[in-house]
Design an enzyme around this catalytic site. Structure first.
Site, PDB file in Angstrom:
ATOM      1  N   ALA A  63      37.199  38.364  37.974  1.00 44.37           N
ATOM      2  CA  ALA A  63      38.583  38.394  37.601  1.00 44.37           C
ATOM      3  C   ALA A  63      39.519  38.670  38.765  1.00 44.37           C
ATOM      4  O   ALA A  63      38.838  39.188  39.632  1.00 44.37           O
ATOM      5  CB  ALA A  63      38.645  39.302  36.429  1.00 44.37           C
ATOM      6  N   GLY A 102      34.148  38.960  35.883  1.00 43.59           N
ATOM      7  CA  GLY A 102      34.384  37.904  34.938  1.00 43.59           C
ATOM      8  C   GLY A 102      33.943  36.637  35.063  1.00 43.59           C
ATOM      9  O   GLY A 102      33.826  35.671  34.433  1.00 43.59           O
ATOM     10  N   GLU A 105      30.636  36.665  33.194  1.00 48.95           N
ATOM     11  CA  GLU A 105      30.990  36.866  31.876  1.00 48.95           C
ATOM     12  C   GLU A 105      31.376  35.473  31.438  1.00 48.95           C
ATOM     13  O   GLU A 105      31.074  35.326  30.243  1.00 48.95           O
ATOM     14  CB  GLU A 105      32.225  37.880  31.615  1.00 48.95           C
ATOM     15  CG  GLU A 105      31.845  39.128  31.705  1.00 48.95           C
ATOM     16  CD  GLU A 105      32.938  40.403  31.930  1.00 48.95           C
ATOM     17  OE1 GLU A 105      33.695  40.095  32.737  1.00 48.95           O
ATOM     18  OE2 GLU A 105      32.928  40.886  31.098  1.00 48.95           O
ATOM     19  N   GLU A 125      31.491  45.951  37.696  1.00 49.55           N
ATOM     20  CA  GLU A 125      32.976  46.473  37.318  1.00 49.55           C
ATOM     21  C   GLU A 125      32.991  48.141  37.680  1.00 49.55           C
ATOM     22  O   GLU A 125      34.040  48.538  37.698  1.00 49.55           O
ATOM     23  CB  GLU A 125      33.147  46.310  35.890  1.00 49.55           C
ATOM     24  CG  GLU A 125      33.767  44.812  35.692  1.00 49.55           C
ATOM     25  CD  GLU A 125      32.846  43.699  35.587  1.00 49.55           C
ATOM     26  OE1 GLU A 125      31.596  43.885  35.980  1.00 49.55           O
ATOM     27  OE2 GLU A 125      33.048  42.539  35.247  1.00 49.55           O
TER      28      GLU A 125
HETATM   29  N1  3HC Z   1      40.169  39.378  42.972  1.00 48.18           N
HETATM   30  C1  3HC Z   1      40.982  39.046  43.843  1.00 48.18           C
HETATM   31  N2  3HC Z   1      40.810  38.785  45.139  1.00 48.18           N
HETATM   32  C2  3HC Z   1      39.537  38.661  45.377  1.00 48.18           C
HETATM   33  C3  3HC Z   1      38.384  39.175  44.557  1.00 48.18           C
HETATM   34  C4  3HC Z   1      38.762  39.198  43.312  1.00 48.18           C
HETATM   35  N3  3HC Z   1      37.889  39.329  42.377  1.00 48.18           N
HETATM   36  N4  3HC Z   1      37.322  38.908  45.324  1.00 48.18           N
HETATM   37  C5  3HC Z   1      37.604  38.606  46.459  1.00 48.18           C
HETATM   38  N5  3HC Z   1      38.952  38.597  46.591  1.00 48.18           N
HETATM   39  C6  3HC Z   1      39.470  38.228  47.977  1.00 48.18           C
HETATM   40  C7  3HC Z   1      39.532  39.373  48.958  1.00 48.18           C
HETATM   41  O1  3HC Z   1      40.415  40.325  48.765  1.00 48.18           O
HETATM   42  C8  3HC Z   1      39.639  38.535  50.320  1.00 48.18           C
HETATM   43  O2  3HC Z   1      41.019  38.165  50.459  1.00 48.18           O
HETATM   44  P1  3HC Z   1      41.710  38.266  51.649  1.00 48.18           P
HETATM   45  O3  3HC Z   1      40.880  37.303  52.622  1.00 48.18           O
HETATM   46  O4  3HC Z   1      43.399  37.981  51.449  1.00 48.18           O
HETATM   47  O5  3HC Z   1      41.592  39.617  52.259  1.00 48.18           O
HETATM   48  C9  3HC Z   1      38.992  37.158  49.959  1.00 48.18           C
HETATM   49  O6  3HC Z   1      39.117  37.150  48.602  1.00 48.18           O
HETATM   50  C10 3HC Z   1      37.739  37.142  50.460  1.00 48.18           C
HETATM   51  O7  3HC Z   1      36.863  38.188  49.881  1.00 48.18           O
HETATM   52  P2  3HC Z   1      35.818  39.158  50.972  1.00 48.18           P
HETATM   53  O8  3HC Z   1      36.716  39.295  52.293  1.00 48.18           O
HETATM   54  O9  3HC Z   1      35.514  39.992  50.153  1.00 48.18           O
HETATM   55  O10 3HC Z   1      35.003  37.740  51.264  1.00 48.18           O
HETATM   56  P3  3HC Z   1      33.169  37.796  51.339  1.00 48.18           P
HETATM   57  O11 3HC Z   1      32.666  36.671  51.410  1.00 48.18           O
HETATM   58  O12 3HC Z   1      32.865  38.887  52.388  1.00 48.18           O
HETATM   59  O13 3HC Z   1      32.727  38.543  49.802  1.00 48.18           O
HETATM   60  C11 3HC Z   1      32.531  38.584  47.570  1.00 48.18           C
HETATM   61  C12 3HC Z   1      32.873  37.749  48.724  1.00 48.18           C
HETATM   62  C13 3HC Z   1      30.968  39.005  47.633  1.00 48.18           C
HETATM   63  C14 3HC Z   1      32.763  37.817  46.232  1.00 48.18           C
HETATM   64  C15 3HC Z   1      33.405  39.862  47.473  1.00 48.18           C
HETATM   65  O14 3HC Z   1      34.738  39.527  47.683  1.00 48.18           O
HETATM   66  C16 3HC Z   1      33.529  40.701  46.329  1.00 48.18           C
HETATM   67  O15 3HC Z   1      32.585  41.424  46.029  1.00 48.18           O
HETATM   68  N6  3HC Z   1      34.626  40.506  45.388  1.00 48.18           N
HETATM   69  C17 3HC Z   1      34.918  41.365  44.208  1.00 48.18           C
HETATM   70  C18 3HC Z   1      33.815  41.146  43.217  1.00 48.18           C
HETATM   71  C19 3HC Z   1      34.001  41.868  42.031  1.00 48.18           C
HETATM   72  O16 3HC Z   1      34.251  43.121  42.004  1.00 48.18           O
HETATM   73  N7  3HC Z   1      34.293  41.142  40.876  1.00 48.18           N
HETATM   74  C20 3HC Z   1      34.650  41.725  39.795  1.00 48.18           C
HETATM   75  C21 3HC Z   1      36.008  41.835  39.521  1.00 48.18           C
HETATM   76  S1  3HC Z   1      36.497  42.664  38.004  1.00 48.18           S
HETATM   77  C22 3HC Z   1      36.295  41.839  36.784  1.00 48.18           C
HETATM   78  O17 3HC Z   1      35.746  40.664  36.902  1.00 48.18           O
HETATM   79  C23 3HC Z   1      36.540  42.213  35.529  1.00 48.18           C
HETATM   80  C24 3HC Z   1      36.141  41.450  34.050  1.00 48.18           C
HETATM   81  O18 3HC Z   1      35.291  42.239  33.622  1.00 48.18           O
HETATM   82  C25 3HC Z   1      37.289  41.128  33.491  1.00 48.18           C
END
Ligand code: 3HC
Length: 702
Positions: A63, A102, A105, A125
């Site tokens: 998400a 998400g 999911e 999460e």
């Molecule tokens: N939301 C918003 N922005 C995100 C994001 C997310 N979930 N995931 C990555 N981004 C953004 C980063 O902030 C970054 O932005 P920037 O360039 O402006 O700094 C850009 O995307 C690229 O991310 P990374 O620099 O981290 O790129 P990498 O290639 O090194 O890593 C990744 C990619 C492994 C996907 C890593 O970004 C990551 O782990 N992301 C988060 C994953 C996560 O925690 N997902 C769960 C979210 S919570 C959720 O889904 C709730 C649900 O249950 C409803």
């Protein structure tokens, strides 16, 4: 505005593609697009089956975390996923890159899942203080069983496609082109007459999901996520999945999930997620800035720091020369490096060939001449300014023109070292934390004359050696950022509280309970009480401050009670064992000092101990902002999380202050200033921001 989700129908297959770089994070536009495309495809009589794909480097990585602050707008995840899952045409999805949160999911709401062999998937999460809140806590247990679901979510680290196949999370690994493979598999499924296979209609397998398993998971969470509430919330949600049908379970998931999103813990962890990414952005240093090529690295000093730094560079593929006039010390260093690599191989963390390759690039020499052709020289000698100055003059003489000269000093003035060379633009601080091969933090200290090219190169090196590198400076100040806050704000206050009557154990326990891995006295014993004493002397901090100032630490240093290395410091140690044993006799030394200094004694509460230590950090952090030593307040948070173990779930000291409210922090600091002394003078920036109702997060350098 064009939608990030598109629909194309060909040969009876509806292809729905999400395309929102960089990571297809699901936002309102994606949810709206998905809903529209799925509705159209379901209503289209020519469509026999639907394939959901993501474009670019990854399947949806989760998400959009930004939406948690603003609230998730319509359509809700549940509404979109309900349409997908209830489709009467089969829905197949194909995963690549990192299918997380998400994103995964979404896949769980589809009927069939395939992935390319390199795909990884997970529900991370908990690392954001939340639970999978788009049906994941209810669908994952249905698909892979309650036990595996808890293990997967608690594991945080994404699992590989192969493991996912084993668990039943995906049905197939596609070789070759994923899109083509997914479409042809979908056609096969249609031909076989496959029907929608709805995760929400499955029963939860509870094999192995018993009290013992839950106790084991709670112990694990207590270790890895100490102080956090999210793991317990996840267990509650999974328990619901084992008892209620999907729709009722989703109502409970929403209740639990909403509370998690609103928690202080989640707010802090989301802040850390973005802070970690911000820190990599160094103003003025874009991709186009020129860099110096670095392949050969010379490290001066083969003690603990030199050894650790050598391992770091060796593992990152550099050619490394460790230089020390003492052959005996070099031999020890070599043996330590070989032992570390062997242990990595033994634990399965590195293969034999990689370890051998690394060792073949390491050399250990007594002559400084070996530095003549290195691209980067890092001094890691004893923290003594005169010695460092001598070394820098020598490096300037021996190293080739253009080579970067770096100091690993943890407190000393880099400008003074640069001044001993004819190339101050090539001088930079690379402050590793001990043990350098374990600790993730690297402070890159920009000295007054460090060139942009050298700084840009240092930042790239930080990435290549896989450190969390934070640029701080401009040079010259005591302790840069992390150690300055530690010495001036945190341990100083801890020492003062010992004089006032808190016991060594009480201080350490209060700080441990706050969430740091250890209290200041356990840490001092580990690092060596003499090291702290020498820092206080050599930087002039002791001479500059009236007593009481670190009197307990200095008294222990003078008595030769230096910590683990002498078997007695703030704690006592059995031979060969690093477990601190509380020794009440230490309190006699403290009481003696208190009497000599005329400090009245009383008992202190854990709350007061925590507050005085942490607010001391915050006040010094505010001064650091004022002096423009970092680019953003969140850089300080990253330094404290990665260098000192400040609990992530509290967001770092500056975020923690914002969360409490700077007005409250300021009032407390002002109170301490009145009752405890001048050293508690509130930082002017703290006062200003408190009065203006601002947060440290609003601060930007001028
Ligand atoms: N939301 C918003 N922005 C995100 C994001 C997310 N979930 N995931 C990555 N981004 C953004 C980063 O902030 C970054 O932005 P920037 O360039 O402006 O700094 C850009 O995307 C690229 O991310 P990374 O620099 O981290 O790129 P990498 O290639 O090194 O890593 C990744 C990619 C492994 C996907 C890593 O970004 C990551 O782990 N992301 C988060 C994953 C996560 O925690 N997902 C769960 C979210 S919570 C959720 O889904 C709730 C649900 O249950 C409803």
């Amino acid at each position: 505005m064009t939608s990030p989700v598109t629909l194309a129908v060909d040969d009876g297959i509806a292809e729905i593609t999400i395309d929102l770089p960089p990571v297809n994070a699901i936002n309102q536009a994606i949810r709206t697009g998905l809903l529209e495309c799925f509705r159209k495809a379901i209503a289209d009589d020519s469509v026999q089956a639907i394939v959901l794909l993501a474009a670019g480097r990854t399947y949806m990585a989760g998400a959009d975390i930004n939406e948690f602050d603003t609230g998730v707008g319509e359509p809700a995840y549940y509404d979109v996923f309900r349409v997908i899952e209830n489709s009467d045409k089969i829905v197949v999805t194909a995963l690549h890159g990192t299918a997380l949160g998400g994103g995964l999911e979404t896949a769980l709401a589809c009927h069939y899942r395939c992935a390319d062999a390199n795909a990884r998937m997970g529900l991370p999460e908990l690392s954001l203080g939340i639970i999978p809140g788009a049906g994941g806590s209810q669908r994952l247990p249905r698909l892979i069983g309650a036990k595996a679901a808890v293990e997967t979510v608690f594991g945080i680290v994404p699992i590989k496609a192969e493991k996912a196949l084993e668990l039943g999370l995906i049905d197939k690994i596609v070789d070759g082109d994923l899109r083509r493979g997914a479409i042809s598999w979908t056609k096969e499924l249609v031909q076989q007459g496959a029907s929608p296979r709805r995760t929400g209609e499955m029963d939860v397998d509870v094999t192995g999901y018993d009290d013992d398993f839950l106790a084991e998971m709670r112990t694990l969470a207590g270790k890895r996520m100490r102080g956090q509430e999210a793991p317990e919330r996840l267990l509650e949600a999974v328990a619901v999945a084992t008892k209620l049908p999907l729709e009722e379970g989703l109502v409970e998931e929403k209740r639990i999930g909403d509370a998690a999103v609103a928690s202080a813990e989640s707010e802090a962890l989301r802040h850390v997620f973005f802070a970690e990414r911000e820190v990599t952005k160094v103003p003025g240093i874009g991709k186009s800035a020129s860099r110096i090529e670095v392949e050969t690295v010379g490290i001066l000093g083969s003690g603990t720091m030199g050894t650790g730094i050598g391992i770091v560079f060796g593992n990152a593929g550099y050619t490394v020369r460790i230089i020390d006039p003492s052959r005996e010390s070099l031999d020890k260093c070599k043996a330590a490096i070989e032992k570390t690599q062997a242990s990595q191989v033994g634990r399965g963390r590195m293969d034999q060939a990689t370890a051998a390759d690394m060792l073949s690039r390491m050399s250990y020499v007594t002559s400084y001449d070996a530095l003549a052709d290195v691209d980067l020289a890092i001094e890691a000698v004893f923290e003594d300014m005169n010695l460092k100055k001598e070394i820098f003059a020598k490096l300037d003489e021996i190293c080739k023109p253009g080579a970067i000269l770096a100091s690993n000093s943890s407190t000393l003035n880099i400008d003074d070292m640069a001044a001993c060379t004819a190339r101050p633009a090539s001088v930079v601080g690379l402050h590793f934390f001990s043990p350098a091969n374990i600790m993730k933090l690297l402070e890159i200290v920009r000295a007054g004359k460090t060139s942009k090219e050298v700084l840009a190169t240092a930042v790239d090196i930080g990435k290549r050696i896989r450190k969390v590198a934070v640029v701080v400076g401009i040079g010259g100040t005591f302790g840069f950022v992390g150690n300055r806050m530690m010495v001036k704000g945190y341990i100083r206050e801890a020492d003062q509280m010992l004089l006032e009557g808190a016991s060594v154990q009480e201080v350490d326990k209060a700080i441990y309970d706050f969430g740091l891995p250890m209290g200041p006295w356990t840490m001092n014993d580990m690092g060596g009480v003499d090291i702290m004493c020498s820092v206080l002397e050599s930087t002039g901090a002791r001479a500059a401050n009236p007593e009481p100032f670190y009197n307990v630490t200095l008294a222990l240093g003078e008595a030769g009670l230096l910590g683990q290395k002498t078997g007695q410091g703030f704690y006592r140690y059995e031979k060969g064992d690093r477990t601190p044993i509380y020794d009440p006799s230490i309190e006699n030394i403290i009481a003696g000092e208190a009497e000599r200094l005329n400090v009245g004694r009383k008992s202190l509460t854990a709350d007061e101990i925590q507050q005085r230590c942490i607010f001391g950090l915050i006040n010094e952090g505010a001064r650091i902002l004022e002096e423009g030593l970092v680019y953003r307040a969140s850089d300080i948070d990253v330094i404290w999380i990665y260098g000192y173990g400040f609990p992530r779930f509290r967001g770092g000291p500056m975020f923690y202050a914002d969360q409490i409210g700077l007005d409250k922090v300021y009032e407390t600091v002002r109170g301490y200033h009145e009752t405890l002394g001048n050293y508690w003078q509130p930082a002017p920036l703290l006062e200003q921001f408190a009065k203006e109702g601002r947060k440290f997060a609003d601060w930007a350098p001028e």
